[in-house]
Scaffold this active site. Structure first.
Site, PDB file in Angstrom:
ATOM      1  N   ASP A  53      42.115  25.723  -5.330  1.00 10.05           N
ATOM      2  CA  ASP A  53      41.980  25.518  -3.887  1.00 10.05           C
ATOM      3  C   ASP A  53      40.625  26.065  -3.439  1.00 10.05           C
ATOM      4  O   ASP A  53      40.374  27.261  -3.500  1.00 10.05           O
ATOM      5  CB  ASP A  53      43.121  26.269  -3.176  1.00 10.05           C
ATOM      6  CG  ASP A  53      43.120  26.008  -1.680  1.00 10.05           C
ATOM      7  OD1 ASP A  53      42.288  25.180  -1.220  1.00 10.05           O
ATOM      8  OD2 ASP A  53      43.945  26.603  -0.977  1.00 10.05           O
ATOM      9  N   LYS A 477      -3.587 -10.808 -16.708  1.00  9.51           N
ATOM     10  CA  LYS A 477      -3.414  -9.508 -16.044  1.00  9.51           C
ATOM     11  C   LYS A 477      -2.849  -9.805 -14.661  1.00  9.51           C
ATOM     12  O   LYS A 477      -3.519 -10.415 -13.828  1.00  9.51           O
ATOM     13  CB  LYS A 477      -4.774  -8.813 -15.941  1.00  9.51           C
ATOM     14  CG  LYS A 477      -4.740  -7.483 -15.198  1.00  9.51           C
ATOM     15  CD  LYS A 477      -6.123  -6.836 -15.245  1.00  9.51           C
ATOM     16  CE  LYS A 477      -6.241  -5.611 -14.380  1.00  9.51           C
ATOM     17  NZ  LYS A 477      -7.625  -5.116 -14.331  1.00  9.51           N
ATOM     18  N   ASP A 479      -1.820  -8.637 -11.261  1.00 10.04           N
ATOM     19  CA  ASP A 479      -2.124  -7.496 -10.398  1.00 10.04           C
ATOM     20  C   ASP A 479      -1.319  -7.559  -9.098  1.00 10.04           C
ATOM     21  O   ASP A 479      -0.743  -8.606  -8.742  1.00 10.04           O
ATOM     22  CB  ASP A 479      -3.641  -7.521 -10.112  1.00 10.04           C
ATOM     23  CG  ASP A 479      -4.211  -6.149  -9.793  1.00 10.04           C
ATOM     24  OD1 ASP A 479      -3.434  -5.221  -9.551  1.00 10.04           O
ATOM     25  OD2 ASP A 479      -5.458  -6.024  -9.775  1.00 10.04           O
ATOM     26  N   MET A 480      -1.317  -6.476  -8.350  1.00 10.60           N
ATOM     27  CA  MET A 480      -0.590  -6.404  -7.066  1.00 10.60           C
ATOM     28  C   MET A 480      -1.175  -5.223  -6.308  1.00 10.60           C
ATOM     29  O   MET A 480      -0.907  -4.075  -6.658  1.00 10.60           O
ATOM     30  CB  MET A 480       0.888  -6.160  -7.403  1.00 10.60           C
ATOM     31  CG  MET A 480       1.889  -6.470  -6.346  1.00 10.60           C
ATOM     32  SD  MET A 480       2.084  -5.154  -5.155  1.00 10.60           S
ATOM     33  CE  MET A 480       3.497  -5.689  -4.265  1.00 10.60           C
ATOM     34  N   ASN A 481      -2.007  -5.522  -5.287  1.00  9.20           N
ATOM     35  CA  ASN A 481      -2.867  -4.467  -4.759  1.00  9.20           C
ATOM     36  C   ASN A 481      -2.565  -3.925  -3.368  1.00  9.20           C
ATOM     37  O   ASN A 481      -3.481  -3.576  -2.630  1.00  9.20           O
ATOM     38  CB  ASN A 481      -4.321  -4.943  -4.815  1.00  9.20           C
ATOM     39  CG  ASN A 481      -4.855  -4.836  -6.225  1.00  9.20           C
ATOM     40  OD1 ASN A 481      -4.805  -3.777  -6.830  1.00  9.20           O
ATOM     41  ND2 ASN A 481      -5.330  -5.941  -6.773  1.00  9.20           N
ATOM     42  N   ASP A 549      -6.221   2.910 -12.266  1.00  7.64           N
ATOM     43  CA  ASP A 549      -7.589   2.495 -11.947  1.00  7.64           C
ATOM     44  C   ASP A 549      -8.560   3.641 -12.194  1.00  7.64           C
ATOM     45  O   ASP A 549      -9.770   3.463 -12.056  1.00  7.64           O
ATOM     46  CB  ASP A 549      -7.680   2.038 -10.481  1.00  7.64           C
ATOM     47  CG  ASP A 549      -7.349   0.559 -10.340  1.00  7.64           C
ATOM     48  OD1 ASP A 549      -7.250  -0.132 -11.379  1.00  7.64           O
ATOM     49  OD2 ASP A 549      -7.180   0.094  -9.198  1.00  7.64           O
TER      50      ASP A 549
HETATM   51  C1  DGJ Z   1      -6.925  -3.412  -9.256  1.00  4.39           C
HETATM   52  C2  DGJ Z   1      -6.902  -3.318 -10.742  1.00  4.39           C
HETATM   53  O1  DGJ Z   1      -6.203  -2.200 -11.155  1.00  4.39           O
HETATM   54  C3  DGJ Z   1      -8.336  -3.339 -11.254  1.00  4.39           C
HETATM   55  O2  DGJ Z   1      -8.357  -3.139 -12.631  1.00  4.39           O
HETATM   56  C4  DGJ Z   1      -8.968  -4.637 -10.872  1.00  4.39           C
HETATM   57  O3  DGJ Z   1      -8.320  -5.684 -11.517  1.00  4.39           O
HETATM   58  C5  DGJ Z   1      -8.911  -4.812  -9.367  1.00  4.39           C
HETATM   59  N1  DGJ Z   1      -7.586  -4.635  -8.848  1.00  4.39           N
HETATM   60  C6  DGJ Z   1      -9.430  -6.154  -8.961  1.00  4.39           C
HETATM   61  O4  DGJ Z   1      -9.256  -6.413  -7.648  1.00  4.39           O
END
Ligand code: DGJ
Length: 728
Positions: A53, A477, A479-481, A549
C-alpha cells in the site's frame, strides 16, 4: 526458441545470446515489465517487486479494496492512462463518449518465426539472420480499444526491437494525442543518461548526466530528427565505462518529431519512453483504423559502452541499411561544394575530375547549383532540370566527359524544398507548407514542399527519375536544408491537422522507397545540412549520411565520437577539406584531415588544383591506405580509446578475427617538455603477437592493451598517427 512462455508463472521471456527481457501477466491481467539485462536462467523476476500500500497511489477499479496494487507503482510494458498511473504517459486517448482513459490488460500473445515488418515505415529485417516476433495483444478494460505490442528478436545480435499497433474497434471515433512506440519501467532509476545534442555544424556531442527526480527529456519539433537532439539514447549504470558496466541503447527508427522521456518516480523507479512528439500530434482513430507506431531498436550490454555500440553497429549495418552498397566499399569521391560552392560550370567540374583521377579518386559529385536558376541559395529549388547555360553543356554530356576521365558521377538534389523564385513555385504555390492567411517562415530562403500530399510526391518522383535517367548516375546526395515550420496540410480536415507532420514523414519514406527500388544500383547518401537527419529511419534508405557540414578535423573528432555510440562507421560520410577550414578557420595537417575522414565513408571536398605536389602525394597515400584498410574500417569492431576532453583522441578498428587492427590517434593540443603519451589498445587477443607495419616491431596483444603504445614526440599542432598491426 528465443521467446518462451512459462504457463505457471505467466512470464514471457525473450532470450538473446547474452540478454534476457521479461514480462509477466501480473495481477488483474496487467502486463508487467519484470526484467531487461544480463541473460538469466528463466526464473520469474517479479520477485523483485513488492506489492504494498503506497499512499496516494490508488488501486485500479477492478482491484476493489485491494490496497497492494496500483498502476502508479507497477512496472508495465505499456502504461495505462487516467487509472491511477501518474508517471509519464504512453498512449493518451479520448474515446467517442468523451472519456479520457486507457486501462490496458493482457488478452493474448503469439510467437512467430521471422521478424515483423511495419507498413510504410522503415524497420530492421531478418535477411538470413535467426529472428522471431512476439506479438502481445492488450485491450482496454471497458472499450474495444486494442494495443498490439510487437517485439522483434535477433538472438545472435543481442538486439530486440519494439513497435506497436493501436486500433479502435468502437463505433465512435477515438482521438489519440500522445503515443509512444515503447515504454519500459526499470525497478531502479540509479542511472545515467547519455544524449547526443548539438546544432548545425556541431551535431551529436555526447552528454552524460545523472538522472534525477522528475522527467528528463529530449526531442524534436522540427519535423526532422534534428541537429539538436538525436533519437539515440543510452541509459547506463553510474560506474559504466567503455569496457565495463551495464548499459541500454535505444535507437528510434523514425525521422520526424520525437520525444524521449526518462522519469524517475516517487519509488525511485525509472520509466523510459520513446515516441512521436505529442505537441501538434492528434490522430483520429475511426472504427477499424490501425495506427502503426515506428520501431525502436534496443540492446543491452553488461560489458560497457564499447560492446553496446558494436551491437548497434552490426545490427544497423546488416539488418537496417539496404542495397548493394550496404557492405561494399563506397567509391572514394570528390565533392565540389567546398571547392566551388555555386561558382562552377561543366568545364570546371571536368577539370576537377581530371586532376582527381590522377590521384586515385573514383567519383565526382556535383553538388548544389546545377539546376534551374541557382547561382546562390535564394532561387531554383524545385526546378529539377539542368541549367545547361550555366553548365555550358547538357547533363548527359557532362556525365560522359567525367566518365571519360575515369570517374563515375554523382549528383546532389534537395527534393523536399522549393524557392519562391522558381518555376515550380510559380506553378504550384499551394504545394509549399504554409498556414492559411499567414506569411510563412523561410529557412535558408526556402519553403518546404508537403510530402504528405500525393500530388507533390508524384511530381518529385517524376522529376528525380528524369534526372537519374539522363545518364549514368551512380550516387545521389539527398539534402534537406531547413527545419519545418508553419505545418498545415490543406487536404486534411481541421480534426486531422494533428497528423500533418507524421504524414510528411510517411510521404518521405514512400518516395524514398519508390526511388531506391527503381534505382537499386545507385548509392544514396542522406543529408540535412550535414547531420540534421542522421537517424536509423533514414539509414533504411541511404546506407550513409553526410555526418556534418563541419569539416574541420578537430571538431569532427567530437562529432564522430558522439555519432559512433549508436551508428556504424560505414554510415558516416566524411571528407577531407581545405585549410584554413571554411567553417572555423582552423589549420590542420592534411595527414590529420585524412586520418579523421577515414573513420567513415571517405572522400574529398576541396580544390585539388590549389594543392602542392607534396599534398597530392599525401592524397595518393591516403587513398592507397583507405583502400587497404576499408574492410577493417567498415566491418571491423570500432573502439573508442579516449574521450574528447583528453589531450589526444584515439580510436581503433579490429577485425572480427582479431588478427588485424588499425589504431588512430590525433593530438588535440601541442605541449612543450611534456610527458610521453601512451595509448592503450583494445579488442586484441592478449596471447597473440602483432607486428606493426612500417617499424616491423612485434608487440604482444597484452602489452598493447595493458601497457599501451608510446606515441612519437613531434612538434606542431594536431599531429596524427595511424598504426597498423597484424597478427604474426
Ligand atoms: C548542405 C550540405 O550539407 C552541404 O554539403 C551542401 O550540399 C549544401 N547543403 C549545398 O547547399
Amino acid at each position: 526458441m528465443a521467446v518462451c512462455y512459462d504457463k505457471k508463472s505467466k512470464t514471457i521471456s525473450i532470450n538473446t545470446e547474452h540478454t534476457t527481457y521479461q514480462m509477466k501477466i501480473g495481477p488483474y491481467g496487467v502486463l508487467m515489465h519484470t526484467y531487461y539485462g544480463e541473460r538469466i536462467s528463466g526464473e520469474d523476476m517479479s520477485y523483485l517487486f513488492r506489492y504494498e500500500d503506497i499512499g496516494f497511489s490508488p488501486a485500479m477499479g477492478d482491484a476493489g479494496m485491494d490496497r497492494t496494487v496500483s498502476l502508479d507503482t507497477m512496472p508495465q510494458e505499456m502504461p495505462s492512462f487516467n487509472v491511477g498511473d501518474y508517471r509519464a504517459e504512453g498512449i493518451r486517448v479520448q474515446h467517442g463518449d468523451g472519456t479520457y482513459v486507457l486501462d490496458l490488460r493482457y488478452v493474448s500473445h503469439e510467437i512467430l518465426e521471422g521478424k515483423y515488418c511495419l507498413e510504410g515505415l522503415p524497420a530492421m529485417y531478418g535477411d538470413g539472420e535467426k529472428a522471431e516476433t512476439l506479438k502481445v495483444v492488450l485491450r482496454d478494460r471497458a472499450k474495444e480499444f486494442f494495443v498490439t505490442l510487437l517485439y522483434g528478436v535477433f538472438e545472435d545480435l543481442d538486439i530486440i526491437t519494439r513497435a506497436c499497433l493501436i486500433e479502435n474497434r468502437e463505433e465512435e471515433t477515438a482521438v489519440m494525442d500522445k503515443a509512444v512506440s515503447m515504454s519500459m519501467d526499470f525497478l531502479t532509476a540509479d542511472m545515467d543518461i547519455y544524449t547526443f545534442n548539438g546544432r548545425h555544424t556541431m551535431e551529436r556531442e555526447a552528454e552524460r548526466k545523472k538522472l534525477g527526480k522528475g522527467i528528463t527529456s529530449i526531442g524534436s519539433l522540427r519535423g526532422t530528427s534534428s541537429h539538436q537532439h538525436n533519437p539515440f539514447v543510452i541509459l547506463c549504470e553510474p560506474e559504466t565505462e567503455e569496457e565495463h558496466g551495464g548499459c541500454y541503447g535505444f535507437a528510434y527508427v523514425y525521422s520526424g518529431n520525437f520525444l524521449v522521456e526518462a522519469e524517475c518516480s516517487q519509488l525511485d523507479m525509472l520509466r523510459f519512453t520513446m515516441g512521436i512528439h505529442p505537441s501538434r500530434f492528434k490522430v483520429m482513430l475511426e472504427k477499424g483504423r490501425i495506427f502503426t507506431m515506428p520501431e525502436v531498436i534496443m540492446s543491452y550490454s553488461g560489458n560497457g559502452l564499447g560492446k553496446l555500440s558494436a551491437q548497434f553497429h552490426r545490427a544497423m549495418r546488416n539488418h537496417l541499411c539496404r542495397g548493394k552498397f550496404k557492405n561494399s566499399r563506397r567509391p572514394i569521391l570528390i565533392n565540389n561544394w567546398e571547392a566551388t560552392y555555386f561558382d562552377f560550370n561543366g568545364e570546371k567540374l571536368i577539370a576537377i575530375a581530371e586532376e582527381a583521377s590522377k590521384l586515385g579518386i573514383e567519383m565526382l559529385v556535383m553538388d548544389d547549383g546545377w539546376f534551374g536558376k541557382r547561382d546562390f541559395d535564394e532561387s531554383g529549388l524545385g526546378d529539377w532540370f539542368p541549367n545547361e547555360e550555366k553548365l555550358g553543356m547538357g547533363l548527359h554530356e557532362l556525365i560522359q566527359r567525367v566518365k571519360e576521365k575515369g570517374l563515375s558521377f554523382g549528383i546532389w538534389i534537395e527534393p523536399e524544398m522549393v524557392n519562391e523564385d522558381s518555376r515550380l513555385y510559380r506553378q504550384h504555390p499551394d504545394w509549399a507548407i504554409t498556414l492559411p492567411d499567414r506569411e510563412p517562415g523561410r529557412g535558408r530562403c526556402q519553403l518546404v514542399l508537403d510530402l504528405g500530399r500525393e500530388c507533390v510526391r508524384e511530381y518529385l518522383y517524376q522529376a528525380i527519375c528524369g534526372i537519374l535517367d539522363t545518364g549514368d548516375i551512380s550516387y545521389v546526395k539527398w539534402d534537406m536544408n531547413r527545419s519545418i515550420s508553419d505545418v498545415y496540410n490543406p487536404e486534411l480536415s481541421p480534426e486531422q491537422q494533428g497528423e500533418a507532420g507524421h504524414r510528411y514523414v510517411l510521404g518521405l519514406y514512400e518516395l524514398l522507397e519508390k526511388i531506391t527500388t527503381r534505382y537499386p544500383d545507385v548509392l544514396f547518401e542522406g543529408c540535412s545540412g550535414g547531420g540534421g537527419r542522421f537517424d536509423a529511419g533514414m539509414l533504411y534508405y541511404s546506407p550513409q549520411i553526410w555526418c556534418s557540414d563541419d569539416t574541420d578535423a578537430i571538431e569532427r573528432l567530437k562529432i564522430q565520437y558522439g555519432t559512433s555510440f549508436g551508428y556504424p562507421i560505414s554510415t558516416v560520410g566524411s571528407h577531407v577539406s581545405a585549410c584554413p577550414n571554411h567553417q572555423n578557420g582552423r589549420i590542420t595537417p592534411l595527414h590529420t584531415r585524412g586520418t579523421v575522414a577515414m573513420a567513415g565513408s571517405f572522400g574529398y571536398e576541396l580544390d585539388i588544383s590549389k594543392m602542392t605536389a607534396e599534398d597530392k602525394e599525401e592524397v595518393r597515400e591516403q587513398i592507397k591506405n583507405y583502400k587497404k584498410y576499408f574492410e577493417l574500417i567498415q566491418e571491423g569492431d570500432y573502439y573508442r580509446l579516449t574521450k574528447p576532453e583528453e589531450i589526444f583522441m584515439g580510436w581503433q578498428f579490429v577485425s572480427q578475427d582479431r588478427g588485424k587492427s588499425l589504431v588512430n590517434v590525433v593530438m588535440t593540443s601541442a605541449r612543450s617538455n611534456a610527458p610521453g603519451c601512451i595509448i592503450r589498445c583494445r579488442g586484441l587477443n592478449p596471447q597473440d603477437n602483432y607486428k606493426e607495419a612500417g617499424t616491423g616491431r612485434v608487440y604482444s596483444g597484452s602489452a598493447l592493451m595493458y601497457g599501451g603504445y608510446l606515441l612519437p614526440k613531434e612538434m606542431g599542432e594536431y599531429q596524427s598517427y595511424q598504426m597498423y598491426f597484424e597478427r604474426v
